[in-house]
Design a protein around this motif. Structure first.
Motif, PDB file in Angstrom:
ATOM      1  N   ASP A 125       0.814  -1.223   0.000  1.00 28.97           N
ATOM      2  CA  ASP A 125       0.000   0.000   0.000  1.00 28.97           C
ATOM      3  C   ASP A 125       0.847   1.272   0.000  1.00 28.97           C
ATOM      4  O   ASP A 125       0.310   2.376   0.129  1.00 28.97           O
ATOM      5  N   GLU A 126       2.173   1.157  -0.146  1.00 27.88           N
ATOM      6  CA  GLU A 126       3.049   2.318  -0.069  1.00 27.88           C
ATOM      7  C   GLU A 126       3.458   2.788  -1.466  1.00 27.88           C
ATOM      8  O   GLU A 126       3.449   2.016  -2.431  1.00 27.88           O
ATOM      9  N   SER A 127       3.865   4.048  -1.525  1.00 30.38           N
ATOM     10  CA  SER A 127       4.410   4.620  -2.757  1.00 30.38           C
ATOM     11  C   SER A 127       5.519   5.585  -2.378  1.00 30.38           C
ATOM     12  O   SER A 127       5.655   5.970  -1.219  1.00 30.38           O
ATOM     13  N   LEU A 128       6.307   5.985  -3.386  1.00 24.66           N
ATOM     14  CA  LEU A 128       7.453   6.857  -3.120  1.00 24.66           C
ATOM     15  C   LEU A 128       7.682   7.774  -4.309  1.00 24.66           C
ATOM     16  O   LEU A 128       7.712   7.318  -5.457  1.00 24.66           O
ATOM     17  N   GLU A 129       7.843   9.073  -4.015  1.00 26.90           N
ATOM     18  CA  GLU A 129       8.243  10.026  -5.052  1.00 26.90           C
ATOM     19  C   GLU A 129       9.761  10.097  -5.055  1.00 26.90           C
ATOM     20  O   GLU A 129      10.386  10.468  -4.058  1.00 26.90           O
ATOM     21  N   LEU A 130      10.370   9.738  -6.177  1.00 28.69           N
ATOM     22  CA  LEU A 130      11.816   9.660  -6.291  1.00 28.69           C
ATOM     23  C   LEU A 130      12.417  11.014  -6.660  1.00 28.69           C
ATOM     24  O   LEU A 130      11.703  11.964  -7.021  1.00 28.69           O
ATOM     25  N   LEU A 131      13.737  11.073  -6.611  1.00 27.65           N
ATOM     26  CA  LEU A 131      14.437  12.310  -6.966  1.00 27.65           C
ATOM     27  C   LEU A 131      14.222  12.699  -8.417  1.00 27.65           C
ATOM     28  O   LEU A 131      14.339  13.874  -8.771  1.00 27.65           O
ATOM     29  N   ASN A 132      13.929  11.716  -9.282  1.00 29.16           N
ATOM     30  CA  ASN A 132      13.707  12.034 -10.695  1.00 29.16           C
ATOM     31  C   ASN A 132      12.283  12.495 -10.979  1.00 29.16           C
ATOM     32  O   ASN A 132      11.901  12.665 -12.135  1.00 29.16           O
ATOM     33  N   GLY A 133      11.471  12.666  -9.916  1.00 32.88           N
ATOM     34  CA  GLY A 133      10.101  13.129 -10.085  1.00 32.88           C
ATOM     35  C   GLY A 133       9.097  12.031 -10.313  1.00 32.88           C
ATOM     36  O   GLY A 133       7.889  12.290 -10.359  1.00 32.88           O
ATOM     37  N   GLN A 134       9.546  10.792 -10.451  1.00 28.44           N
ATOM     38  CA  GLN A 134       8.663   9.662 -10.713  1.00 28.44           C
ATOM     39  C   GLN A 134       8.091   9.140  -9.395  1.00 28.44           C
ATOM     40  O   GLN A 134       8.815   8.954  -8.415  1.00 28.44           O
ATOM     41  N   THR A 135       6.803   8.917  -9.349  1.00 30.59           N
ATOM     42  CA  THR A 135       6.157   8.303  -8.188  1.00 30.59           C
ATOM     43  C   THR A 135       5.868   6.848  -8.503  1.00 30.59           C
ATOM     44  O   THR A 135       5.200   6.542  -9.500  1.00 30.59           O
ATOM     45  N   ILE A 136       6.380   5.951  -7.666  1.00 30.24           N
ATOM     46  CA  ILE A 136       6.279   4.521  -7.962  1.00 30.24           C
ATOM     47  C   ILE A 136       5.528   3.797  -6.851  1.00 30.24           C
ATOM     48  O   ILE A 136       5.627   4.155  -5.681  1.00 30.24           O
ATOM     49  N   PRO A 137       4.756   2.756  -7.201  1.00 29.14           N
ATOM     50  CA  PRO A 137       4.138   1.917  -6.168  1.00 29.14           C
ATOM     51  C   PRO A 137       5.168   0.913  -5.655  1.00 29.14           C
ATOM     52  O   PRO A 137       6.051   0.470  -6.385  1.00 29.14           O
TER      53      PRO A 137
END
Length: 805
Positions: free
Chosen positions: A284-296
Motif C-alpha cells: 500500500d506504499e508509494s514513493l516520489e523519487l528524486l527524478n520526479g517519478q512516483t512509484i508503487p
C-alpha cells in the motif's frame, strides 16, 4: 564508464601512454571502447581577463569589453553574453583562431565597433552544452596561456565497457588496481583520515530486513552550507567522467561513488521524522523519487523509511521528501551494503536504472563502509563546513568469503600453456589476492571486494588475463574429426527454410516476447508472464508463432505492401509441470519448435498471364502439402483465432500436429487488417522428414480404370473415406492391384438426402507381371466398397464405370 587519465594516474602511473594503457586494459578483459579527448580540436584560444565592460552604444544586448590577452596590449571585443563582467578570467579566441565546427575568427565590426576576437562559451569550445554565458575560468590561470594546456583539454578519457563480473572495476580506483597489477607500477591507495566528532548527536537506525541490508553505516553532520561551490578540481573530474555538477553535497556523493565505487546518500536531517527503518516495502506504499517519478512499492522492494513515510528506494535512488536543497543545514550521510540479490532487477521493473543500482546489484565491498563514510564526511566538512557526530555502524551479516582452490596442473591444462607455479603465485600477489600454496594447489582467499571469485575457473581466468591473453600461442585445433552419417530421411531446419522460401515465402525472425492480449487471442492458452519485461507490449512468452507473423504483416501493410507471404521457424513456450530440466529446456516449461506460415493478398504478383485472385485456404494447404514430406490429413475444426468453417486441424500419421485457416473476422477487425490472412502452424519434427526415393517396377501392361461413386454422410470428411480406401488397398484381394486413387468430384443435390453427399473416386488398377482381368478388377472394387460400407456407412450411388486408359 568514463575515466579521465589524470584521475587514473592519481592512483597508479605506469610508464605507458594512453594508447598503451587502453590496449593492456582491453587485453585484460576491461574493454576500452574508445579514447576521447576532453575537448574537440581547436586552436588560437588563450586565457584572458576582462578589464572593463560597458554597454554598446547602439545595441542593448551587446557589451564592449577591454580584454587583456597577455600579449601586452588591450583588445576591444564586442560580446553578447549576459554574464560578462570586469575582472572575469575568460577564454578568448584571437583573430586567426579556429573553433570546433570550423568557425574561423577574424576582426569584424559589430554595430560600428571593431571587435578583435571572441569571448567563448563552453558550448562553443565543445566542453559542454552550456550556452548561458561565456566560460568563467579560474583567476589563478596565467594570462595568455594556451587554453588547451591551461585546462588540460588534450587529456585522454577512457570509455570502458565492463562485463557484469567486473563489479570491483566500477570505479577509478578499481581500474587503477587492475592497471597496477598489469604494469607492476606502485598503487597509491587513498587514505581515509577520520573526522573527529564534535557532536554526540545520533540518528536511530533499525535494520528490520537482514536479507536486504547486511551493513548500514551513517552519521549526522550539522551546520553545512548548501550553497558552497563545488571545488573546480572536483567539478572538472566529474564533468570529464560524464557527471553533471549539481550542488556541492550531491557532487561529493557522486565523486566518491566514481572514485571508490561506493554509492552513498545524503538526507536532509530536518525532514526525517524519528529514526530510520531499513525494511521491505509494503503493497500500500508509494514513493516520489528524486527524478520526479512516483512509484508503487511491494513486498520485494527494499526501502529506507522514517515513521510511516518511505524516504528512499534502498540501493537505487533517494526520495524527494528528504532530498537536500538550498534550505538544508543539517544532513545525515549513509553508506550501506545491500545484498546484490535484493537490488537486482528492481530498477528495471520501474523502467529506469541508476549508477548506484548498477554497482549494488553486482556487489559492493561490505568491509569499507566506515572508511568510505569518513572520506565523504571529510569532503563535506572541507567544502561545506559543519560539525559531525559519531558513526553508527549496524552489521546484520556480511558475505561469506570461502577460500577457492586452484590446481596448478588444471590451470595449465585449461589455459593450454605451461605456466610455472611461481608465475601463478606472482599473478595472485600482483592482484593482491592472499594465496597459500599446498603442494600443487593454491588456496586463495577472495578479498571482500571480489564477488566474482567463487570457483576454480574464476582463478584460472585471473591467471591468464594478468599473464596476458596476447601471449597465448596461436595453434590450429587438433582432434579427431569423424564423418558423421546424415540420415537421408531427415533434413535440417535450414533446408526446410530454403524449401519454404522456394515457394515464395520470406523468412522472418520475431521476438519470443509478445503482447499478452494478442497472444491469448491467437494462441488460445495462458502464456508465461515475464517478471521484468523489456517493454510493456512484450510482457509474456509466445504460445504461438502467429503473433509475430501478424505483427510482421501489420508492419508491411503500414509500408504499403499489398502482398505478404512470411514464415518463421522457432520455439513457443507453455507451462508444463512435468518438464524436467536438461541442456535445452527449463524445468516446468515446454518449448516445442514450430513452423508458422502466413499468406496475405493476391496469390501471385500482378502479371498478364493469370487473373488476379486472393490467396485462400487451399493455396496455403497446397503449400503445406508440398513442403511436408509425410502425407497430411486435414479435418475441419474450430479454433478461436480462425474463421468458423474456414479452419482445419492438421494431422500426420494419425497425430494432430497443427492448425490451418483464415484469420477470424473479429480479429481482422480489431487488428484493422483490410483482408483476412491465411495462417498455418505445425510442429517442426514432421516437417523435417524427407521423402526417400523408392524403386518401383514400371508395368508394361495396360491399366484398368474405374470410377467409383459412393454416398456418405454430408459431415464425413473426404479424407476419412480416402484413408479407408488406403486401408483396403493394403489387404487382399486389393493389395498390389490398386495403384492409385484420386477424389475427382463431390456432389450434393437432387437424388440425395439433405444430409448426404456423393464422392467420386478414380481407381487405377495394374499389375507389373500380367494383364489384369475384368474379374480381378471387379473383385478389388467390391472389396473397397465392402470396407466403406462397414466402416463409414457408405453406399454405392451407381455401379463402377469403366474408363479407357
Amino acid at each position: 564508464m568514463r575515466i579521465p587519465e589524470s584521475w587514473l594516474r592519481r592512483f597508479v602511473s605506469p610508464d605507458w601512454n594512453a594508447d598503451e594503457i587502453a590496449e593492456r586494459l582491453t587485453m585484460a578483459g576491461l574493454e576500452v571502447e574508445e579514447i576521447v579527448r576532453v575537448a574537440p580540436p581547436f586552436h588560437g584560444v588563450v586565457v584572458a581577463r576582462v578589464v572593463e565592460a560597458s554597454r554598446h552604444p547602439d545595441a542593448d544586448r551587446l557589451s564592449v569589453c577591454a580584454v587583456d590577452a597577455g600579449d601586452g596590449r588591450m583588445r576591444t571585443i564586442v560580446c553578447g553574453a549576459p554574464n560578462v563582467a570586469a575582472g572575469m578570467q575568460v577564454a578568448c579566441a584571437l583573430p586567426g583562431a579556429e573553433l570546433p565546427g570550423g568557425l574561423k575568427i577574424k576582426p569584424v565590426k559589430m554595430r560600428g565597433v571593431a571587435s578583435e576576437g571572441m569571448l567563448c562559451s563552453a558550448r562553443e569550445l565543445g566542453l559542454s552544452e552550456d550556452h548561458s554565458g561565456i566560460l568563467s575560468l579560474d583567476p589563478a590561470l596565467a594570462l595568455g596561456a594556451d587554453l588547451r594546456e591551461a585546462l588540460a583539454l588534450d587529456e585522454a578519457v577512457f570509455e570502458l565497457k565492463l562485463t557484469p563480473n567486473l563489479a570491483h572495476c566500477m570505479s577509478v580506483f578499481g581500474v587503477a588496481r587492475e592497471l597496477a597489477a598489469l604494469s607492476g607500477a606502485p598503487l597509491s591507495a587513498p587514505a581515509f583520515e577520520p573526522v573527529r566528532p564534535a557532536l554526540d548527536d545520533r540518528l536511530a537506525v533499525s535494520v528490520l530486513a537482514p536479507d536486504l541490508c547486511g551493513r548500514f553505516s551513517g552519521r549526522i553532520v550539522r551546520g553545512v552550507d548548501p550553497a558552497a561551490p563545488t571545488p573546480e578540481w572536483m567539478k572538472r573530474r566529474l564533468e570529464r567522467a560524464g557527471q553533471r555538477s549539481i550542488t556541492a553535497l550531491v557532487d561529493i556523493s557522486n565523486y566518491v561513488m566514481l572514485e571508490l565505487g561506493r554509492p552513498t546518500h545524503v538526507f536532509d536531517l530536518d525532514r526525517i521524522e524519528g529514526g530510520l527503518e531499513v525494511r521491505w516495502g509494503r503493497p500500500d506504499e508509494s514513493l516520489e523519487l528524486l527524478n520526479g517519478q512516483t512509484i508503487p512499492l511491494d513486498a520485494d522492494v527494499g526501502v529506507i523509511a522514517a515513521g510511516n513515510r518511505v524516504e528512499s528506494l534502498a540501493g537505487i535512488m533517494g526520495g524527494e521528501a528528504t532530498a537536500v536543497s538550498a534550505e538544508t543545514r543539517n544532513v545525515y550521510v549513509e553508506a550501506a551494503f545491500w545484498w546484490p540479490a535484493a537490488i537486482a532487477g528492481r530498477p528495471r521493473r520501474y523502467n529506469f536504472s541508476t549508477d548506484a543500482s548498477a554497482r549494488f546489484e553486482r556487489g559492493v565491498d561490505a568491509a569499507t563502509t566506515v572508511e568510505h563514510l569518513e572520506y565523504v564526511t571529510r569532503l563535506i566538512v572541507d567544502v561545506c563546513g559543519g560539525e559531525v557526530g559519531p558513526i553508527d555502524d549496524v552489521v546484520t551479516g556480511l558475505p561469506a568469503r570461502e577460500p577457492v582452490r586452484l590446481r596448478a596442473d588444471r590451470a595449465r591444462k585449461v589455459i593450454g600453456v605451461d605456466i610455472g607455479d611461481d608465475e601463478i603465485a606472482a599473478v595472485f600477489e600482483r592482484l593482491r589476492l592472499p594465496a597459500r600454496r599446498e603442494g600443487d594447489v593454491f588456496l586463495v582467499q577472495p578479498p571482500s571486494y571480489r564477488f566474482d571469485l567463487q570457483i576454480e575457473e574464476d582463478l584460472i581466468e585471473e591467471v591468464v588475463r594478468i599473464w596476458g591473453y596476447e601471449r597465448l600461442p596461436v595453434r590450429p585445433p587438433v582432434g579427431p574429426m569423424p564423418m558423421r552419417a546424415v540420415p537421408e530421411s531427415r533434413r535440417s531446419a535450414a533446408q526446410l527454410a530454403r524449401a519454404i522460401a522456394a515457394r515464395d515465402y520470406q523468412e522472418v525472425i520475431t521476438y519470443s516476447f509478445v503482447e499478452s492480449a494478442l497472444d491469448r487471442r491467437l494462441g488460445g492458452g495462458e502464456p508465461i508472464r515475464l517478471l521484468n519485461p523489456i517493454a510493456a507490449p512484450m510482457d509474456v512468452m509466445r504460445t504461438t508463432l502467429w503473433v509475430g507473423l501478424v505483427e510482421a504483416l501489420r508492419a508491411n501493410l503500414n509500408r504499403k505492401a499489398a502482398r505478404v507471404r512470411v514464415f518463421e521457424v522457432g520455439r513457443v513456450f507453455a507451462a508444463d509441470a512435468g518438464r524436467v530440466a536438461d541442456a535445452h529446456h527449463v524445468a516446468g516449461i515446454a518449448q516445442p519448435q514450430r513452423v508458422g506460415l502466413l499468406a496475405y493478398g493476391p496469390q501471385y504478383d500482378e502479371q498478364w498471364g493469370t487473373a488476379a485472385r486472393r490467396t485462400d485456404f487451399f493455396d496455403l494447404k497446397g503449400d503445406l502439402e508440398a513442403i511436408v514430406a509425410p502425407e497430411l490429413r486435414f479435418e475441419a475444426a474450430a479454433h478461436p483465432a480462425l474463421h468458423p468453417g474456414r479452419s482445419a486441424r492438421v494431422f500426420c500419421g494419425g497425430e494432430a500436429i497443427g492448425w490451418i485457416g483464415e484469420l477470424h473476422p473479429q480479429l481482422q477487425h480489431e487488428l484493422e487488417l483490410p483482408l483476412a490472412p491465411i495462417v498455418a502452424e505445425i510442429d517442426l519434427a514432421p516437417a523435417l522428414v524427407r521423402r526417400v526415393p523408392v524403386h518401383e517396377d514400371s508395368s508394361r501392361f495396360p491399366p484398368i480404370v474405374r470410377d467409383l461413386a459412393v454416398v456418405v454422410d454430408a459431415e464425413l470428411p473426404a479424407a476419412r473415406v480416402l484413408a479407408e480406401i488406403d486401408q483396403a488397398r493394403a489387404s487382399e484381394p486389393v493389395a498390389g492391384v490398386v495403384r492409385n486413387v484420386r477424389l475427382f468430384d463431390e456432389y450434393r443435390g437432387k437424388g440425395l438426402e439433405n444430409k448426404e453427399k456423393s464422392l467420386a473416386f478414380r481407381l487405377w488398377m495394374q499389375d507389373t507381371r500380367r494383364t489384369l482381368s475384368e474379374a480381378e478388377a471387379a473383385e478389388a472394387v467390391e472389396a473397397i466398397v465392402s470396407r466403406l460400407t462397414r466402416s463409414v456407412g457408405a453406399r454405392l450411388r451407381s455401379g463402377p464405370r469403366s474408363e479407357e486408359p
